[in-house]
Write an enzyme that holds these catalytic residues in place. Structure first.
Site, PDB file in Angstrom:
ATOM      1  N   PHE A 152      46.483  66.410  -4.921  1.00  0.00           N
ATOM      2  CA  PHE A 152      47.684  66.090  -5.692  1.00  0.00           C
ATOM      3  C   PHE A 152      48.706  67.208  -5.492  1.00  0.00           C
ATOM      4  O   PHE A 152      48.464  68.364  -5.833  1.00  0.00           O
ATOM      5  CB  PHE A 152      47.356  65.942  -7.183  1.00  0.00           C
ATOM      6  CG  PHE A 152      48.576  65.691  -8.030  1.00  0.00           C
ATOM      7  CD1 PHE A 152      49.182  64.435  -8.043  1.00  0.00           C
ATOM      8  CD2 PHE A 152      49.139  66.704  -8.794  1.00  0.00           C
ATOM      9  CE1 PHE A 152      50.328  64.202  -8.802  1.00  0.00           C
ATOM     10  CE2 PHE A 152      50.282  66.482  -9.561  1.00  0.00           C
ATOM     11  CZ  PHE A 152      50.875  65.220  -9.561  1.00  0.00           C
ATOM     12  N   TYR A 203      52.556  68.709  -6.300  1.00  0.00           N
ATOM     13  CA  TYR A 203      53.613  68.575  -7.322  1.00  0.00           C
ATOM     14  C   TYR A 203      54.788  69.519  -7.073  1.00  0.00           C
ATOM     15  O   TYR A 203      55.776  69.487  -7.791  1.00  0.00           O
ATOM     16  CB  TYR A 203      53.020  68.838  -8.727  1.00  0.00           C
ATOM     17  CG  TYR A 203      52.380  70.198  -8.846  1.00  0.00           C
ATOM     18  CD1 TYR A 203      51.053  70.393  -8.468  1.00  0.00           C
ATOM     19  CD2 TYR A 203      53.111  71.301  -9.275  1.00  0.00           C
ATOM     20  CE1 TYR A 203      50.477  71.659  -8.532  1.00  0.00           C
ATOM     21  CE2 TYR A 203      52.537  72.561  -9.344  1.00  0.00           C
ATOM     22  CZ  TYR A 203      51.223  72.725  -8.977  1.00  0.00           C
ATOM     23  OH  TYR A 203      50.655  73.974  -9.029  1.00  0.00           O
ATOM     24  N   GLY A 204      54.675  70.362  -6.047  1.00  0.00           N
ATOM     25  CA  GLY A 204      55.752  71.309  -5.734  1.00  0.00           C
ATOM     26  C   GLY A 204      56.134  71.170  -4.281  1.00  0.00           C
ATOM     27  O   GLY A 204      56.413  70.063  -3.804  1.00  0.00           O
ATOM     28  N   SER A 205      56.088  72.285  -3.553  1.00  0.00           N
ATOM     29  CA  SER A 205      56.508  72.215  -2.148  1.00  0.00           C
ATOM     30  C   SER A 205      55.599  71.306  -1.322  1.00  0.00           C
ATOM     31  O   SER A 205      56.011  70.819  -0.273  1.00  0.00           O
ATOM     32  CB  SER A 205      56.554  73.620  -1.541  1.00  0.00           C
ATOM     33  OG  SER A 205      55.263  74.177  -1.498  1.00  0.00           O
ATOM     34  N   GLU A 241      48.514  78.478  -0.102  1.00  0.00           N
ATOM     35  CA  GLU A 241      48.604  78.576  -1.567  1.00  0.00           C
ATOM     36  C   GLU A 241      47.928  79.842  -2.108  1.00  0.00           C
ATOM     37  O   GLU A 241      47.612  79.910  -3.297  1.00  0.00           O
ATOM     38  CB  GLU A 241      47.961  77.329  -2.201  1.00  0.00           C
ATOM     39  CG  GLU A 241      48.558  76.007  -1.744  1.00  0.00           C
ATOM     40  CD  GLU A 241      50.029  75.830  -2.142  1.00  0.00           C
ATOM     41  OE1 GLU A 241      50.416  76.269  -3.238  1.00  0.00           O
ATOM     42  OE2 GLU A 241      50.792  75.272  -1.325  1.00  0.00           O
TER      43      GLU A 241
HETATM   44  C1  SIN Z   1      52.055  72.095  -4.971  1.00  0.00           C
HETATM   45  O1  SIN Z   1      53.076  71.848  -4.327  1.00  0.00           O
HETATM   46  O2  SIN Z   1      51.301  71.144  -5.333  1.00  0.00           O
HETATM   47  C2  SIN Z   1      51.641  73.478  -5.323  1.00  0.00           C
HETATM   48  C3  SIN Z   1      52.746  74.447  -5.472  1.00  0.00           C
HETATM   49  C4  SIN Z   1      53.537  74.706  -4.238  1.00  0.00           C
HETATM   50  O3  SIN Z   1      52.960  74.938  -3.168  1.00  0.00           O
HETATM   51  O4  SIN Z   1      54.780  74.693  -4.296  1.00  0.00           O
END
Ligand code: SIN
Length: 195
Positions: free
Chosen positions: A24, A26-28, A99
């Site tokens: 899942f 949710y960000g980049s 990450e």
């Molecule tokens: C994500 O995107 O799910 C984790 C946070 C990121 O890498 O920006």
């Protein structure tokens, strides 16, 4: 020394011998998809909100001037929309590297738009990691973001691209969109005051 979660994540055997899993994002991970995947579809998780409360030492800032990136904060009743990817288990080595600045793999239940559900993995940066910055007002976050950049680019591009991607998925996120508005205002002011 910056936090590095690679070893901890490698030892987290969340799915036994499964050769693929749902991730899942949710960000980049929603808009910067530099990893192979088998399938992708919109999904959401319950009880979590997306917040720009995590510091970035390695992508959108530096140890001395960290950027602000998203993590998930527990909030009963909240729903966080994002994008799910079905990936081969081997892809997690690459994701762990990306990450590594405070994010840990955690198991999560996700719901797809057709109502079906799956258990998968998300990368979560909790308040006890060294890069964590914590809560701040949305204007303050926007100002911070406008003055940070790192090896992966400017911190404002991280936020602006995320906002565009969320809109593309038909998702509303008041926190992200409020910071976006402030950033665009600050960028306008910076343009009009620069010689
Ligand atoms: C994500 O995107 O799910 C984790 C946070 C990121 O890498 O920006």
């Amino acid at each position: 020394m910056s936090v590095n979660t690679i070893e901890e994540n490698r030892s987290r055997n969340l799915f036994g011998d499964q050769d693929e899993a749902w991730l899942f994002g949710y960000g980049s991970l929603i808009y910067l998809v530099d990893f192979p995947y088998l399938e992708s579809k919109p999904a959401s998780i319950e009880g979590w909100s997306r917040r720009f409360w995590q510091g970035s030492h390695d992508h959108r800032g530096t140890i001395d001037n960290p950027g602000r990136v998203v993590t998930l904060i527990e909030e009963p009743g909240a729903v966080c929309g994002g994008l799910a990817f079905r990936v081969e288990a081997s892809v997690f080595a690459q994701l762990d590297e990306r990450e590594k600045n405070g994010y840990l793999r955690v198991a999560t239940e996700m719901t797809f738009v057709d109502g079906s559900a799956a258990t998968g993995v998300t990368y979560l940066a909790t308040a006890d990691n060294e890069a964590y910055l914590g809560e701040a007002g949305e204007y303050e976050i926007a100002e911070h973001i406008c003055h940070a950049h790192g090896p992966s680019g400017t911190n404002s591009d991280y936020l602006l691209e995320l906002a565009i991607a969320l809109r593309g998925l038909g998702l509303q996120d008041d926190h992200v969109f409020a910071i976006e508005t402030h950033i665009l205002e600050i960028q306008d002011q910076m343009k009009s005051t620069s010689p």
